[in-house]
Design a protein around this motif. Structure first.
Motif, PDB file in Angstrom:
ATOM      1  N   SER A  58       0.873  -1.173   0.000  1.00  0.00           N
ATOM      2  CA  SER A  58       0.000   0.000   0.000  1.00  0.00           C
ATOM      3  C   SER A  58       0.901   1.210   0.000  1.00  0.00           C
ATOM      4  N   GLU A  59       0.905   1.940  -1.091  1.00  0.00           N
ATOM      5  CA  GLU A  59       1.778   3.091  -1.198  1.00  0.00           C
ATOM      6  C   GLU A  59       1.414   4.111  -0.132  1.00  0.00           C
ATOM      7  N   HIS A  95      -3.488  -7.156  -7.354  1.00  0.00           N
ATOM      8  CA  HIS A  95      -3.093  -6.735  -6.010  1.00  0.00           C
ATOM      9  C   HIS A  95      -2.440  -7.911  -5.280  1.00  0.00           C
ATOM     10  N   GLU A 109      -9.430   1.611  -3.766  1.00  0.00           N
ATOM     11  CA  GLU A 109      -8.948   2.597  -2.805  1.00  0.00           C
ATOM     12  C   GLU A 109      -8.954   2.063  -1.387  1.00  0.00           C
ATOM     13  N   GLY A 156      -5.834   0.157  -0.584  1.00  0.00           N
ATOM     14  CA  GLY A 156      -4.535   0.764  -0.777  1.00  0.00           C
ATOM     15  C   GLY A 156      -4.229   1.308  -2.148  1.00  0.00           C
ATOM     16  N   SER A 157      -5.126   1.139  -3.116  1.00  0.00           N
ATOM     17  CA  SER A 157      -4.939   1.652  -4.487  1.00  0.00           C
ATOM     18  C   SER A 157      -3.681   1.099  -5.153  1.00  0.00           C
ATOM     19  N   ILE A 158      -3.301  -0.126  -4.816  1.00  0.00           N
ATOM     20  CA  ILE A 158      -2.102  -0.714  -5.408  1.00  0.00           C
ATOM     21  C   ILE A 158      -2.298  -0.957  -6.900  1.00  0.00           C
ATOM     22  N   SER A 218      -0.389   5.615   4.330  1.00  0.00           N
ATOM     23  CA  SER A 218      -0.874   4.375   4.939  1.00  0.00           C
ATOM     24  C   SER A 218      -0.258   3.181   4.237  1.00  0.00           C
ATOM     25  N   GLY A 219       0.164   2.191   5.007  1.00  0.00           N
ATOM     26  CA  GLY A 219       0.715   0.966   4.435  1.00  0.00           C
ATOM     27  C   GLY A 219       0.226  -0.250   5.186  1.00  0.00           C
ATOM     28  N   ASN A 220      -0.133  -1.307   4.478  1.00  0.00           N
ATOM     29  CA  ASN A 220      -0.544  -2.573   5.081  1.00  0.00           C
ATOM     30  C   ASN A 220       0.557  -3.605   4.874  1.00  0.00           C
ATOM     31  N   ASN A 252      -0.972  -2.370  10.173  1.00  0.00           N
ATOM     32  CA  ASN A 252      -1.110  -1.155   9.368  1.00  0.00           C
ATOM     33  C   ASN A 252      -0.237  -0.065   9.961  1.00  0.00           C
ATOM     34  N   ARG A 262       0.621   4.160   9.731  1.00  0.00           N
ATOM     35  CA  ARG A 262       0.261   5.501   9.268  1.00  0.00           C
ATOM     36  C   ARG A 262       1.418   6.441   9.604  1.00  0.00           C
TER      37      ARG A 262
END
Length: 326
Positions: free
Chosen positions: A13-14, A99, A197, A200-202, A237-239, A307, A309
């Motif tokens: 997740s960028e 994804h 979205e 993560g919109s990857i 944000s990244g997962n 996650n 942030r």
């Protein structure tokens, strides 16, 4: 006890910092029967009439689960007299990249993602504007909140009504306002509405990145804050998934030969959780632990999902360095 092997694989997740404009008035409601959900207060009559003139979904998109294929819902949203077609923009659906996700077994696989919707008008204009939004919601296909209803003549209660079908309605009216403006010939707009979205919109990041390079400014039509305040930025944000592999053994006669992946995961969780607050605005939320089996077997696998942030892009490298050290 440490596991024999430890590897960290990202459910990518960028990190992202975006500006967003107020898009709709929203209010809490428990009318759906599934707890408290956001409702959208409309400023225009309900859409009706034939479906908008959008391109048909690709065969790949049509074969996806309903939670990943939202173009039909978008057609309903834009059904008011071919609203999108009236803008005179070039309209196309664009495939998203798969994804990558980490399974409960610790393997990385690719999950298909629904297509994006792209509109372009006057690409050679001196001022280029990017408008972005998304068509997916946080409510999966198996969630009980799957229906929509009007609470009154001006309030719609539905999955994603405020986040962000309401934003898409505001975007549509903003585009109409541009077309009716005396400055329309000087403004070129590009619209990207993605389908991933909430995860993560990857799959759509490549399109968003390229579109941003072509624009002088951009608006993201997420809802406003609860008090109506415009949000000028939000945290990246990244997962992530930390895959921890140990060694299985019988818990009775050969316990000493095992390497307990769950115990190692507990150490990792304690360490990663302590990173919250060590950089301003950085938080780590450990959300899920997968692994384990029968009580008489030393577990050889654990998957920790968390996650992150952050406010500053450079903090991502710091976080990864700390996580890998654990």
């Amino acid at each position: 006890m440490r596991s024999d092997e430890r590897e960290t694989a990202a459910e990518p997740s960028e990190g992202r910092r975006t500006s967003r404009r107020r898009t709709s008035r929203a209010s809490r409601s428990s009318e759906s029967g599934g707890g408290s959900h956001w409702s959208l207060r409309l400023s225009t009559p309900r859409a009706g009439g034939p479906s908008g003139a959008l391109p048909p979904p690709s065969p790949r998109s049509a074969s996806l689960p309903p939670s990943l294929w939202s173009l039909p819902a978008l057609r309903v949203l834009c059904a008011d007299r071919n609203a999108i077609a009236e803008l005179g923009a070039e309209v196309e659906t664009v495939p998203s990249h798969p994804h990558p996700i980490v399974t409960r077994e610790g393997e990385t696989v690719e999950q298909p993602v629904g297509d994006m919707l792209r509109l372009v008008k006057r690409p050679q204009a001196p001022v280029r504007v990017l408008l972005t939004g998304h068509m997916d919601t946080v409510f999966g296909a198996d969630h009980p909140f799957q229906s929509e209803k009007f609470l009154d003549d001006d309030t719609l209660n539905a999955p994603g009504a405020a986040d962000m079908k309401g934003g898409l309605l505001v975007m549509l009216n903003a585009l109409k306002a541009i077309e009716n403006s005396s400055l329309a010939d000087r403004i070129g707009d590009e619209v990207l509405i993605n389908a991933d979205e909430e995860i993560g919109s990857i799959g759509s990041a490549h399109m968003l990145t390229e579109a941003a390079k072509r624009a002088q400014f951009a608006c993201v039509y997420e809802p406003a804050l609860a008090d109506g305040t415009l949000a000028g930025a939000r945290k990246g944000s990244g997962n992530f998934a930390a895959v921890i592999r140990g060694k299985s053994a019988h818990a009775g006669r050969e316990h000493h030969l095992g390497r307990n992946a769950i115990a190692a995961a507990a150490d990792f969780i304690t360490g990663i959780d302590k990173l919250s607050g060590q950089r301003e605005g950085l938080t780590v939320n450990v959300a899920r632990l997968d692994g384990g089996g029968p009580n008489n077997v030393v577990p050889d696998l654990a998957v920790v999902r968390f996650n992150v942030r952050l406010e500053q892009p450079e903090d991502s490298d710091w976080l990864l360095q700390k996580a890998n050290a654990l």
